[in-house]
Write an enzyme that holds these catalytic residues in place. Structure first.
Site, mmCIF file in Angstrom:
data_model
loop_
_atom_site.group_PDB
_atom_site.id
_atom_site.type_symbol
_atom_site.label_atom_id
_atom_site.label_comp_id
_atom_site.label_asym_id
_atom_site.label_seq_id
_atom_site.Cartn_x
_atom_site.Cartn_y
_atom_site.Cartn_z
ATOM 1 C CE1 TYR A 164 -5.512 10.610 -11.373
ATOM 2 C CE2 TYR A 164 -6.614 11.789 -13.156
ATOM 3 C CZ TYR A 164 -5.649 10.906 -12.722
ATOM 4 O OH TYR A 164 -4.817 10.306 -13.637
ATOM 5 C CB SER A 172 -3.314 13.160 -15.142
ATOM 6 O OG SER A 172 -4.525 13.261 -15.875
ATOM 7 C CG ASP A 187 -1.864 1.064 1.365
ATOM 8 O OD1 ASP A 187 -1.736 2.060 0.621
ATOM 9 O OD2 ASP A 187 -2.787 0.939 2.192
ATOM 10 C CG LEU A 188 1.356 3.790 -3.503
ATOM 11 C CD1 LEU A 188 0.564 4.562 -4.554
ATOM 12 C CD2 LEU A 188 2.854 3.914 -3.766
ATOM 13 C CG HIS A 222 -7.835 14.766 -15.854
ATOM 14 N ND1 HIS A 222 -8.885 15.298 -16.553
ATOM 15 C CD2 HIS A 222 -7.616 13.535 -16.376
ATOM 16 C CE1 HIS A 222 -9.306 14.423 -17.456
ATOM 17 N NE2 HIS A 222 -8.550 13.348 -17.369
ATOM 18 C CE LYS A 267 -2.096 11.267 -11.264
ATOM 19 N NZ LYS A 267 -1.106 10.222 -10.938
ATOM 20 N N GLY A 294 1.490 4.227 -9.574
ATOM 21 C CA GLY A 294 0.525 3.792 -8.561
ATOM 22 C C GLY A 294 -0.386 4.930 -8.120
HETATM 23 C C1 15L Z 1 -6.503 10.131 -16.853
HETATM 24 O O1 15L Z 1 -5.743 10.751 -16.110
HETATM 25 C C2 15L Z 1 -7.026 8.798 -16.499
HETATM 26 O O2 15L Z 1 -6.120 8.052 -15.724
HETATM 27 C C3 15L Z 1 -7.492 8.001 -17.687
HETATM 28 O O3 15L Z 1 -8.301 6.931 -17.233
HETATM 29 C C4 15L Z 1 -8.256 8.857 -18.704
HETATM 30 O O4 15L Z 1 -9.463 9.308 -18.145
HETATM 31 C C5 15L Z 1 -7.411 10.043 -19.096
HETATM 32 O O5 15L Z 1 -6.978 10.760 -17.966
HETATM 33 C C6 15L Z 1 -8.105 11.000 -20.049
HETATM 34 O O6 15L Z 1 -8.195 12.192 -19.759
HETATM 35 O O7 15L Z 1 -8.528 10.555 -21.120
#
Ligand code: 15L
Length: 276
Positions: free
Chosen positions: A139, A114, A55-56, A116, A143, A76
């Site tokens: 999320y 990501s 587990d992280l 995101h 990041k 992870g």
């Molecule tokens: C992400 O960060 C996700 O991990 C992945 O499942 C997708 O949703 C991707 O972004 C995305 O934006 O397409």
């Protein structure tokens, strides 16, 4: 130039979709991988590799796993939008454990960031890697924090790190947005190879996307790594063109569907938050 790292490589998130691709590809290149995940590893074990469930959140376990490793490929943690309390442990405390382990071992970190982290930038706005963070949920916020953690560990402790803002890494694009954001598995694996073997990377950001002509993204540190994507979403254009939603929020921003999750604003925000 050597094609294998001298020291073992720790790969977290080894049982996830991207972790499995990397375990198979890098293991196939003869790399000595220390694999870990909170879930069991579902595939045959590549020769010379090992897997340990961890587990992280468990800092001692992460320190032990990283012993003797020269590189940590950190895939992870929570990889989709989830409530704050679910993201907090794996993505914030967990990343701190990764960086403390890297600091102790003198290891380099590749952080699977990501798109995101910048998801609330408009699709019409081409971005360089030094753009402002515009996280589109808890999320994405984790990041952005993770990328900043890398910057802090580089400046304060000399821990090198590559922050890959992954677009959409899947076997193939599945909608029109992915004509801009798609990252092929082969390009991802080649990126991890270059990030591990490059002589010096300092703390840098890479747009994790293949050579898509509809990209939202421009300058980054790929020349430092010697990475050039070889694949492209372009051949999927005809198939994907009409695959859009009828949600104006989703279609306005680079983060797509994530921007519209739990979206409670009733009037549109101004076109630009930051002035040029
Ligand atoms: C992400 O960060 C996700 O991990 C992945 O499942 C997708 O949703 C991707 O972004 C995305 O934006 O397409």
């Amino acid at each position: 130039m050597a094609d294998k790292p001298e020291k073992p490589v720790l790969l977290t998130g080894a049982s996830g979709a991207l972790g499995r691709v990397l375990a198979r590809t890098l293991g196939g290149l003869g790399w000595k991988l220390v694999l870990t995940d909170i879930a069991p590893f579902p595939d045959p074990m590549p020769a010379g590799c090992s897997f340990t469930r961890a587990d992280l959140n468990d800092g001692v376990a992460i320190l032990r796993l990283a012993e003797g490793c020269g590189m940590i490929l950190h895939f992870g943690g929570v990889s989709v939008e989830r409530p704050f309390e679910e993201v907090l442990g794996p993505n914030i405390r967990g990343l701190y454990h990764i960086y403390e382990a890297a600091r102790r071992e003198g290891a380099r970190v590749l952080f699977a960031s990501s798109n995101h982290s910048i998801g609330f930038h408009e699709r019409s706005e081409p971005l360089d890697a030094d753009c402002q963070f515009m996280p589109d949920g808890y999320y994405g916020l984790s990041k952005a924090y993770g990328e900043l953690m890398g910057r802090m560990y580089w400046f304060k402790h000399g821990v090198e790190n590559i922050n890959v803002r992954i677009g959409s890494s899947f076997p193939e694009p599945v909608d029109a947005r992915m004509l801009s954001t798609w990252l092929s598995y082969d390009d991802l694996a080649r990126l991890c190879v270059r990030a591990t073997l490059a002589e010096r990377v300092e703390s840098c950001v890479i747009w994790g996307a293949s050579a898509n002509s509809r990209t939202y993204w421009r300058r980054d540190a790929r020349d430092t790594l010697g990475w050039t994507p070889a694949d492209s979403a372009d051949p999927f254009a005809a198939q994907m063109q009409g695959k859009v939603t009828n949600n104006p929020v989703v279609e306005r921003y680079q983060g797509g569907a994530y921007t519209a999750m739990d979206y409670t604003r009733t009037s549109p925000p101004p076109a630009k938050l930051f002035r040029d």
